[in-house]
Design a protein around this motif. Sequence first.
Motif, PDB file in Angstrom:
ATOM      1  N   THR A 119     -89.337 -72.496  92.856  1.00  0.00           N
ATOM      2  CA  THR A 119     -89.621 -72.369  91.429  1.00  0.00           C
ATOM      3  C   THR A 119     -88.298 -72.038  90.812  1.00  0.00           C
TER       4      THR A 119
ATOM      5  N   GLN B 245     -89.253 -77.057  89.386  1.00  0.00           N
ATOM      6  CA  GLN B 245     -89.915 -77.243  88.436  1.00  0.00           C
ATOM      7  C   GLN B 245     -89.493 -78.586  87.342  1.00  0.00           C
TER       8      GLN B 245
ATOM      9  N   LEU C 217     -89.553 -81.981  88.984  1.00  0.00           N
ATOM     10  CA  LEU C 217     -90.912 -82.606  88.565  1.00  0.00           C
ATOM     11  C   LEU C 217     -90.869 -83.257  87.462  1.00  0.00           C
TER      12      LEU C 217
ATOM     13  N   HIS D  10     -88.867 -86.324  87.337  1.00  0.00           N
ATOM     14  CA  HIS D  10     -89.663 -87.389  87.974  1.00  0.00           C
ATOM     15  C   HIS D  10     -90.280 -88.155  86.914  1.00  0.00           C
ATOM     16  N   ARG D  11     -91.370 -87.212  86.098  1.00  0.00           N
ATOM     17  CA  ARG D  11     -91.893 -87.700  84.990  1.00  0.00           C
ATOM     18  C   ARG D  11     -91.481 -88.469  84.078  1.00  0.00           C
TER      19      ARG D  11
ATOM     20  N   ALA E 257     -95.985 -87.307  89.849  1.00  0.00           N
ATOM     21  CA  ALA E 257     -96.163 -86.198  90.578  1.00  0.00           C
ATOM     22  C   ALA E 257     -96.377 -84.992  89.853  1.00  0.00           C
ATOM     23  N   GLU E 258     -97.502 -84.433  90.282  1.00  0.00           N
ATOM     24  CA  GLU E 258     -97.696 -82.692  89.577  1.00  0.00           C
ATOM     25  C   GLU E 258     -97.164 -81.675  90.386  1.00  0.00           C
ATOM     26  N   ASP E 259     -96.928 -81.756  91.427  1.00  0.00           N
ATOM     27  CA  ASP E 259     -96.465 -80.927  92.585  1.00  0.00           C
ATOM     28  C   ASP E 259     -95.425 -81.446  93.506  1.00  0.00           C
ATOM     29  N   LEU E 260     -94.887 -80.797  94.377  1.00  0.00           N
ATOM     30  CA  LEU E 260     -93.769 -81.021  95.221  1.00  0.00           C
ATOM     31  C   LEU E 260     -94.459 -81.815  96.489  1.00  0.00           C
TER      32      LEU E 260
ATOM     33  N   THR F 115     -96.853 -84.102  96.511  1.00  0.00           N
ATOM     34  CA  THR F 115     -97.048 -85.194  95.948  1.00  0.00           C
ATOM     35  C   THR F 115     -95.736 -86.072  95.767  1.00  0.00           C
ATOM     36  N   LEU F 116     -94.765 -85.415  95.289  1.00  0.00           N
ATOM     37  CA  LEU F 116     -93.452 -85.946  95.224  1.00  0.00           C
ATOM     38  C   LEU F 116     -93.044 -86.184  96.460  1.00  0.00           C
TER      39      LEU F 116
ATOM     40  N   ALA G 240     -89.176 -91.026  92.510  1.00  0.00           N
ATOM     41  CA  ALA G 240     -88.959 -90.106  93.368  1.00  0.00           C
ATOM     42  C   ALA G 240     -87.570 -89.802  93.984  1.00  0.00           C
TER      43      ALA G 240
END
Length: 395
Positions: free
Chosen positions: A201, A250, A253, A256-257, A263-266, A268-269, A280
């Motif tokens: 983070t 953060q 992410l 990426h969006r 992806a909402e978290d690492l 998932t990414l 990604a």
Amino acid sequence: MRKGDTQEIRRLNRRAILQSLRQAPATRADLARKTGLAKSAVSRLVEELLEEGLLEEGEVRPGELGRPGVLLRLKPQARYALGAELGVEGTVLLAVDWRGEVLWSQEWPHPKEEGVEARLEALKEAVRPRAEGALGLGITLPGVVAGPRLLFAPNLGWRDLDLSLKGFPIPVAFENDAKASALSEVFFHGEENLAYVVLSTGLGVGVVAEGRLLRGTHGAAGEVGHWTGGGRTPCRCGRRGCLETELGLQNLLAHHRALGGEAEDLDTLLALAERGEEAAMKALAHLGEALGRFLANLAVAYDPARVVIGGRAAELFPYLEAPLRAGLRKAAFLPVHQNLPVYPSAYGHLAPAVGGASLFLARFFELGGLWAESPRRNGGPYEEVALGFRHGFGA
């Protein structure tokens, strides 16, 4: 001879034997040759260490002039320590033996609003049934730690906290996560000039120069995530434009969006990257190149022999490595820095907790295994002197 010198010499000689065996198994004759100690002294000290359960004998090996020698080695799990990380996303607790093997680990999340008292109480309950036999518990945090106080941990929202604890069943010490991780690299791998980058983070660096950890006057050395630049993005420390607002995961992410990813978290990414998802891969390449430029600046500031990438970024390293090295080559100040060795931590996201455990393991070796012998000349027990509570570990 001053009072206490005999015990000090014994400690140093035991340390020499243990350190030699950390490198490779050896016979008594090998140890005498490598340490420069008399064979009689080696035999006496080896017998002590065998009786204490620190060493074990192995196979017989042919020796000089046909005399066989019995190989000695460190006994697995003979001593171990606990380490914990109080991170932004959750808590990690594990045990590491004195050979660097993670014996077990457990992790649990926590509500973002949960305070330090509740988290330490949960940690205490998790430690209690596993405490017997452990040398101590090293707790790491993503903030400025100075002795028994946490001065500031922006990503946790904690400021000016007294870390003195009561009720823990074993000795406890606190340290910054990046600094503890850097010390563990020195202990387990012997590197005397390195920069350990914790990128999760937030962003922090532990720097070891000529075998000594850089702390600074108030323990803030290495808080590079709060170097300020021209950006205007608000940082959790209360300022704007801090470096970790650009390099923190953060932001990865968010990028990426912005590229159309979801992806909402690492985790998932990372799964998307493993499938080759374009957004990604682009987001990770962008972060890798920026991280390479950062390492070029870090090389100018500290000139390390190598850099270790820890935190969650260690798990992303296969995707970060190529753009990172390209960014480093392009931005390097000195030609020698273009090929600065950069490696992911072998312990991945567990590295800060491993660093916490290594605080006690390193001191155990420093004391030659005499963890709680009779008081030294200043009247304090070994652990009080060697653990350096006044100035912190590795001071």
